[in-house]
Design an enzyme around this catalytic site. Structure first.
Site, PDB file in Angstrom:
ATOM      1  N   ARG A  70      -6.462  12.139  -5.020  1.00 30.76           N
ATOM      2  CA  ARG A  70      -5.129  12.635  -4.693  1.00 30.76           C
ATOM      3  C   ARG A  70      -4.681  13.618  -5.768  1.00 30.76           C
ATOM      4  NH1 ARG A  70      -1.864   9.364  -5.823  1.00 30.76           N
ATOM      5  NH2 ARG A  70      -3.100   7.546  -6.365  1.00 30.76           N
ATOM      6  N   TYR A 198      -9.691  15.265   1.178  1.00 29.10           N
ATOM      7  CA  TYR A 198      -9.901  13.957   0.572  1.00 29.10           C
ATOM      8  C   TYR A 198      -8.838  12.912   0.902  1.00 29.10           C
ATOM      9  CZ  TYR A 198     -11.310  10.336  -2.538  1.00 29.10           C
ATOM     10  OH  TYR A 198     -11.722   9.126  -3.012  1.00 29.10           O
ATOM     11  N   LYS A 207      -1.087   7.402   2.903  1.00 33.53           N
ATOM     12  CA  LYS A 207      -0.026   7.480   1.897  1.00 33.53           C
ATOM     13  C   LYS A 207       1.124   8.386   2.356  1.00 33.53           C
ATOM     14  CE  LYS A 207      -1.939   4.502  -0.633  1.00 33.53           C
ATOM     15  NZ  LYS A 207      -2.993   4.627  -1.581  1.00 33.53           N
ATOM     16  N   HIS A 227       3.338  -0.240  -1.473  1.00 35.04           N
ATOM     17  CA  HIS A 227       1.919  -0.089  -1.829  1.00 35.04           C
ATOM     18  C   HIS A 227       1.380  -1.467  -2.226  1.00 35.04           C
ATOM     19  CE1 HIS A 227      -1.182   2.196  -4.583  1.00 35.04           C
ATOM     20  NE2 HIS A 227      -1.700   1.919  -3.402  1.00 35.04           N
ATOM     21  N   SER A 249      -2.928   2.343  -7.927  1.00 35.79           N
ATOM     22  CA  SER A 249      -4.227   2.733  -7.383  1.00 35.79           C
ATOM     23  C   SER A 249      -5.355   2.314  -8.329  1.00 35.79           C
ATOM     24  CB  SER A 249      -4.265   4.241  -7.189  1.00 35.79           C
ATOM     25  OG  SER A 249      -3.220   4.620  -6.318  1.00 35.79           O
ATOM     26  N   CYS A 251      -6.339  -0.638  -9.189  1.00 37.76           N
ATOM     27  CA  CYS A 251      -5.996  -1.737 -10.106  1.00 37.76           C
ATOM     28  C   CYS A 251      -6.201  -3.109  -9.475  1.00 37.76           C
ATOM     29  CB  CYS A 251      -4.575  -1.574 -10.626  1.00 37.76           C
ATOM     30  SG  CYS A 251      -4.406  -0.198 -11.774  1.00 37.76           S
ATOM     31  N   ASN A 255      -9.714  -5.863  -4.056  1.00 34.07           N
ATOM     32  CA  ASN A 255     -10.467  -7.021  -4.539  1.00 34.07           C
ATOM     33  C   ASN A 255      -9.696  -8.322  -4.353  1.00 34.07           C
ATOM     34  OD1 ASN A 255     -13.191  -6.471  -6.211  1.00 34.07           O
ATOM     35  ND2 ASN A 255     -11.905  -4.652  -6.146  1.00 34.07           N
ATOM     36  N   ASP A 278      -3.825  -2.400   1.102  1.00 36.27           N
ATOM     37  CA  ASP A 278      -3.248  -1.242   0.397  1.00 36.27           C
ATOM     38  C   ASP A 278      -1.776  -0.987   0.708  1.00 36.27           C
ATOM     39  OD1 ASP A 278      -3.887   0.940  -1.447  1.00 36.27           O
ATOM     40  OD2 ASP A 278      -3.504   2.287   0.235  1.00 36.27           O
ATOM     41  N   ASN A 365     -14.009   7.736  -8.396  1.00 29.00           N
ATOM     42  CA  ASN A 365     -13.107   7.487  -7.270  1.00 29.00           C
ATOM     43  C   ASN A 365     -13.858   7.565  -5.937  1.00 29.00           C
ATOM     44  OD1 ASN A 365     -10.535   6.940  -6.115  1.00 29.00           O
ATOM     45  ND2 ASN A 365     -10.197   9.125  -5.707  1.00 29.00           N
ATOM     46  N   ARG A 367     -15.513   6.207  -2.561  1.00 20.90           N
ATOM     47  CA  ARG A 367     -14.851   5.226  -1.693  1.00 20.90           C
ATOM     48  C   ARG A 367     -15.699   4.876  -0.480  1.00 20.90           C
ATOM     49  NH1 ARG A 367      -9.117   3.814  -2.912  1.00 20.90           N
ATOM     50  NH2 ARG A 367      -8.763   4.926  -4.840  1.00 20.90           N
ATOM     51  N   PHE A 491     -11.350 -11.026 -10.762  1.00 22.29           N
ATOM     52  CA  PHE A 491     -11.967 -11.098  -9.432  1.00 22.29           C
ATOM     53  C   PHE A 491     -11.693 -12.460  -8.776  1.00 22.29           C
ATOM     54  CE2 PHE A 491     -14.225  -7.861 -11.901  1.00 22.29           C
ATOM     55  CZ  PHE A 491     -14.003  -6.767 -11.086  1.00 22.29           C
ATOM     56  N   GLY A 492     -12.744 -13.161  -8.300  1.00 18.55           N
ATOM     57  CA  GLY A 492     -12.539 -14.430  -7.602  1.00 18.55           C
ATOM     58  C   GLY A 492     -11.732 -15.427  -8.436  1.00 18.55           C
ATOM     59  N   ASN A 494      -9.251 -14.961 -10.057  1.00 19.98           N
ATOM     60  CA  ASN A 494      -7.801 -14.739  -9.965  1.00 19.98           C
ATOM     61  C   ASN A 494      -7.127 -15.774  -9.065  1.00 19.98           C
ATOM     62  OD1 ASN A 494      -7.975 -12.546 -11.680  1.00 19.98           O
ATOM     63  ND2 ASN A 494      -8.286 -11.075 -10.017  1.00 19.98           N
TER      64      ASN A 494
HETATM   65  P1  GTP Z   1      -6.584   1.728  -4.370  1.00 18.59           P
HETATM   66  O1  GTP Z   1      -7.448   1.672  -3.178  1.00 18.59           O
HETATM   67  O2  GTP Z   1      -6.810   2.963  -5.200  1.00 18.59           O
HETATM   68  O3  GTP Z   1      -5.137   1.546  -4.084  1.00 18.59           O
HETATM   69  O4  GTP Z   1      -7.110   0.576  -5.406  1.00 18.59           O
HETATM   70  P2  GTP Z   1      -6.995  -1.025  -5.409  1.00 18.59           P
HETATM   71  O5  GTP Z   1      -5.712  -1.435  -6.053  1.00 18.59           O
HETATM   72  O6  GTP Z   1      -7.287  -1.576  -4.078  1.00 18.59           O
HETATM   73  O7  GTP Z   1      -8.142  -1.437  -6.456  1.00 18.59           O
HETATM   74  P3  GTP Z   1      -9.568  -2.124  -6.194  1.00 18.59           P
HETATM   75  O8  GTP Z   1      -9.460  -3.540  -5.750  1.00 18.59           O
HETATM   76  O9  GTP Z   1     -10.391  -1.222  -5.377  1.00 18.59           O
HETATM   77  O10 GTP Z   1     -10.134  -2.160  -7.680  1.00 18.59           O
HETATM   78  C1  GTP Z   1     -10.279  -0.985  -8.451  1.00 18.59           C
HETATM   79  C2  GTP Z   1     -11.238  -1.239  -9.597  1.00 18.59           C
HETATM   80  O11 GTP Z   1     -10.789  -2.323 -10.413  1.00 18.59           O
HETATM   81  C3  GTP Z   1     -12.649  -1.592  -9.130  1.00 18.59           C
HETATM   82  O12 GTP Z   1     -13.583  -0.946  -9.950  1.00 18.59           O
HETATM   83  C4  GTP Z   1     -12.713  -3.084  -9.313  1.00 18.59           C
HETATM   84  O13 GTP Z   1     -14.030  -3.528  -9.522  1.00 18.59           O
HETATM   85  C5  GTP Z   1     -11.798  -3.321 -10.533  1.00 18.59           C
HETATM   86  N1  GTP Z   1     -11.139  -4.651 -10.479  1.00 18.59           N
HETATM   87  C6  GTP Z   1     -10.521  -5.207  -9.406  1.00 18.59           C
HETATM   88  N2  GTP Z   1     -10.064  -6.455  -9.685  1.00 18.59           N
HETATM   89  C7  GTP Z   1     -10.397  -6.698 -10.979  1.00 18.59           C
HETATM   90  C8  GTP Z   1     -10.206  -7.820 -11.861  1.00 18.59           C
HETATM   91  O14 GTP Z   1      -9.638  -8.860 -11.506  1.00 18.59           O
HETATM   92  N3  GTP Z   1     -10.676  -7.691 -13.131  1.00 18.59           N
HETATM   93  C9  GTP Z   1     -11.315  -6.555 -13.563  1.00 18.59           C
HETATM   94  N4  GTP Z   1     -11.757  -6.512 -14.822  1.00 18.59           N
HETATM   95  N5  GTP Z   1     -11.527  -5.468 -12.756  1.00 18.59           N
HETATM   96  C10 GTP Z   1     -11.074  -5.541 -11.487  1.00 18.59           C
HETATM   97  C1  SPV Z   2      -4.815   5.188  -3.724  1.00 10.96           C
HETATM   98  O1  SPV Z   2      -5.045   6.158  -4.457  1.00 10.96           O
HETATM   99  O2  SPV Z   2      -3.891   4.371  -3.962  1.00 10.96           O
HETATM  100  C2  SPV Z   2      -5.660   4.945  -2.542  1.00 10.96           C
HETATM  101  C3  SPV Z   2      -6.605   5.992  -2.138  1.00 10.96           C
HETATM  102  O3  SPV Z   2      -5.515   3.915  -1.905  1.00 10.96           O
HETATM  103  S1  SPV Z   2      -5.860   7.301  -1.300  1.00 10.96           S
HETATM  104  O4  SPV Z   2      -6.025   7.087   0.128  1.00 10.96           O
HETATM  105  O5  SPV Z   2      -6.556   8.534  -1.701  1.00 10.96           O
HETATM  106  O6  SPV Z   2      -4.451   7.356  -1.620  1.00 10.96           O
HETATM  107 MN    MN Z   3      -3.828   2.602  -2.784  1.00 15.07          MN
END
Ligand code: GTP
Ligand code: SPV
Ligand code: MN
Length: 583
Positions: A70, A198, A207, A227, A249, A251, A255, A278, A365, A367, A491-492, A494
């Site tokens: 973005r 993109y 978005k 979001h 994003s 963060c 997951n 999302d 980034n 996807r 991850f899990g 959490n």
């Molecule tokens: P957008 O699609 O951009 O909105 O992102 P999102 O908030 O859905 O993030 P996503 O779950 O795709 O995670 C982004 C990155 O953070 C990835 O590389 C994950 O592997 C990493 N990540 C996610 N959860 C955790 C966690 O609990 N701990 C750590 N260390 N990394 C994490």
């Molecule tokens: C984000 O950046 O928060 C995303 C990917 O979820 S995008 O669709 O490019 O906004």
């Molecule tokens: Mn997002």
């Protein structure tokens, strides 16, 4: 004419007159249509077929190397009054923006096909769903919109019945960053995007519509467009509670939305039900609770870091019917990204032979686009037209220090304050520097379609009308130790934090009051079955001096949005400061 809705037909005609496409295609959303689009893209090289044996019906798209995220500095909210867009948005006067965009769109589809994509954000029969039509010259956008939204005939039928829809116009143009703009006209319910192919720049349902335009509409209609991911957590007693979580994003929303309960939770009977990853639209219900729908129908998820250890549910859905964007490939043409496994890729995301000196093989980034129904933890509640009742709202971000693993707000106003004060390290999801801490209120900094001051006032207003508002929490999975390693396994795992959150919602555990919020006692976060005992003393500590520094920053941040910041928020800063100074 392919629609009986005059307004829509006339708009499509007028766009065609300006952009002069060779052909107009009304998208039905059918499987045959998709096959023919995919075949066309295989011919042009816009898509590359991946290994048919390991990844049937999976394709790779390599975007222009200057078009991989973005572009927040080129994204505008064009309200009549500059102040209504707020300091949180770039602003341009609607007339000026139209003049600029009209010039860019002039003849831009010559020799190309113009696709008309009717889409529905939200379950097709939901009163909370909203309609849109995206016109684009990108077949890649069509294929992605088909996975991300309810697209085609059914959406068109509802648009024709209701007559109201958001108009999105998109062209990839020359993919020149100097001629790239993502313009929003919330007062006209329209979006114009030029020069990027993109994700969030081009898939206008996501978005642009479901957050920037929808947040603006939600304000006038009394709901919230956020979001946030949405997930149902089922405990061994069979009770499911839904939570919505806003993290910036990249963060951790995707997951968290599809986490697999670790042992011993899994054998005890804990289950996770994925509703969305999302975006979340929250509606007050007649029973005084807040109900959530996921306006999307698919994931556009971050590939790097996704592995069988971190997110097995994601891997299980990505071996069929998935579009990958900017990942690397192995020598047998399987998609690959950093963190997946220890194979060495053959080609990087630009299609060059992989050379570690050139940087990561997959773009940070990069996807995947896939239907939510392919997710093993998908729940049919995602189609519930009334949405799911939300018990907890979670705000989170990447903070190497300060922010504890989990903290509960005292009430809705305090929770709104926590959201408004959120900060997080920047990621590769947007162009610009990565790893810089910036304020990202409610994870909506790039997505709120109006002035943040008004937005916080709206949050307070929505909350004040709820007889049973969700509890609000803050989490941070990303605290680091002196060596820079994450302290919390994440991850899990959490789920251990979600367990405490659920117990708080059900009134089953006590919390410890601190000047900044309510925290678990150390034994409130279960560590049973963890290979290594995490440093909960650090994760659950509140350092008064550091927090006073944080409050100084928060005050400066809020000051940027005066005079529209609700007094209730500035009063909270004062109250928390007073408590910290007298603690
Ligand atoms: P957008 O699609 O951009 O909105 O992102 P999102 O908030 O859905 O993030 P996503 O779950 O795709 O995670 C982004 C990155 O953070 C990835 O590389 C994950 O592997 C990493 N990540 C996610 N959860 C955790 C966690 O609990 N701990 C750590 N260390 N990394 C994490
Ligand atoms: C984000 O950046 O928060 C995303 C990917 O979820 S995008 O669709 O490019 O906004
Ligand atoms: Mn997002």
């Amino acid at each position: 004419m392919s629609t009986k809705l005059t307004e829509l037909a006339e708009w499509v005609d007028s766009v065609a007159r300006r952009t002069r496409p060779a052909k107009i295609h009304w998208c039905s959303g059918s499987a045959e249509e998709n096959t023919s689009l995919v075949n066309g893209m295989l011919d042009t090289g816009d898509l590359l077929e991946l290994n048919r044996d390991t990844h049937p019906e999976c394709y790779l798209h390599r975007s222009d190397p200057d078009d991989v995220a973005r572009v927040e500095h080129l994204t505008f909210v064009c309200t009549r009054e500059r102040d209504d867009a707020g300091p949180n948005n770039n602003w341009m006067a609607p007339d000026d923006a139209h003049e600029l965009m009209d010039g860019l769109f002039e003849d831009c589809m010559e020799g190309r096909t113009m696709y008309v994509i009717p889409y529905c954000m939200g379950p097709i029969d939901s009163p909370f769903a909203r309609l849109g039509v995206e016109i684009t010259d990108s077949a890649y956008v069509v294929a992605n919109m088909r996975l991300m939204t309810r697209m085609g005939d059914q959406a068109l039928a509802r648009i024709e019945r209701e007559g109201r829809f958001v108009r999105g116009l998109h062209s990839t143009g020359e993919l020149d960053p100097e001629r790239r703009y993502i313009m929003h006209f919330p007062e006209e319910l329209s979006i114009q995007s030029y020069g990027s192919g993109y994700g969030g720049n081009a898939l206008l349902g996501k978005k642009c519509h479901a957050l920037r335009i929808a947040s603006h509409q939600a304000r006038t209609e009394g709901w919230l467009a956020e979001h946030m991911m949405i997930v149902g957590i089922e405990n061994p007693e069979g009770e499911t509670r839904y939570v919505a979580a806003a993290f910036p994003s990249a963060c951790g929303k995707t997951n968290l939305a599809m986490l697999i309960p670790p042992e011993p939770y899994r054998s005890a009977g804990w289950k996770v039900h994925t509703v969305g990853d999302d975006i979340c639209w929250l509606q007050p219900g007649e029973d005084g609770r807040l109900y959530a729908i996921n306006p999307e129908a698919g994931f556009f998820g971050v590939a790097p870091g996704t592995s069988n250890e971190t997110n097995p549910n994601a891997l299980a859905m990505l071996d069929r019917k998935t579009i990958f964007t900017n990942v690397a490939v192995t020598d047998d043409n399987q998609p690959w990204w950093e963190g997946l496994d220890d194979r060495v890729p053959a080609y990087d995301w630009k299609g060059q032979p992989y050379e570690p000196a050139n940087g990561p093989a997959a773009h940070p980034n990069s996807r995947f686009t896939v239907s939510i129904k392919r997710c093993p933890s998908y729940t049919g509640e995602s189609e519930n037209p009334s949405g799911v009742p939300i018990d907890a709202i979670i705000f989170g971000g990447r903070r190497a220090s300060l922010a504890p693993l989990v903290m509960e707000a005292e009430d809705w106003t305090h929770g709104t304050f926590i959201g408004a004060a959120m900060a997080s390290e920047t990621t590769a999801a947007a162009t610009g520097k990565v790893g810089v801490v910036r304020r990202d209120p409610m994870a909506m900094k790039p997505f709120c379609g109006y002035h943040f001051g008004d937005y916080w006032a709206h949050w307070l207003d929505v909350g004040s009308k709820l007889a049973h508002p969700p509890k609000i929490f803050q989490v941070n999975w990303f605290r680091r130790d002196a060596d820079g390693n994450f302290i919390w396994p994440g991850f899990g795992q959490n789920l251990r934090v979600l367990e405490w959150i659920m117990q708080r919602c059900m009134g089953q555990v006590e919390a410890r009051d601190t000047p900044v919020g309510r925290l678990p006692e150390n034994d409130g976060i279960s560590t049973r079955g963890l290979a290594r005992e995490p440093d909960l003393d650090t994760l659950l500590s509140v350092d008064g001096r550091e927090w006073i520094g944080e409050l100084d920053e928060i005050e400066k941040h809020l000051e940027n949005f005066q005079p529209r910041v609700p007094d209730a928020l500035t009063e909270r800063v004062r109250a928390i400061r007073h408590r910290l100074e007298n603690d």
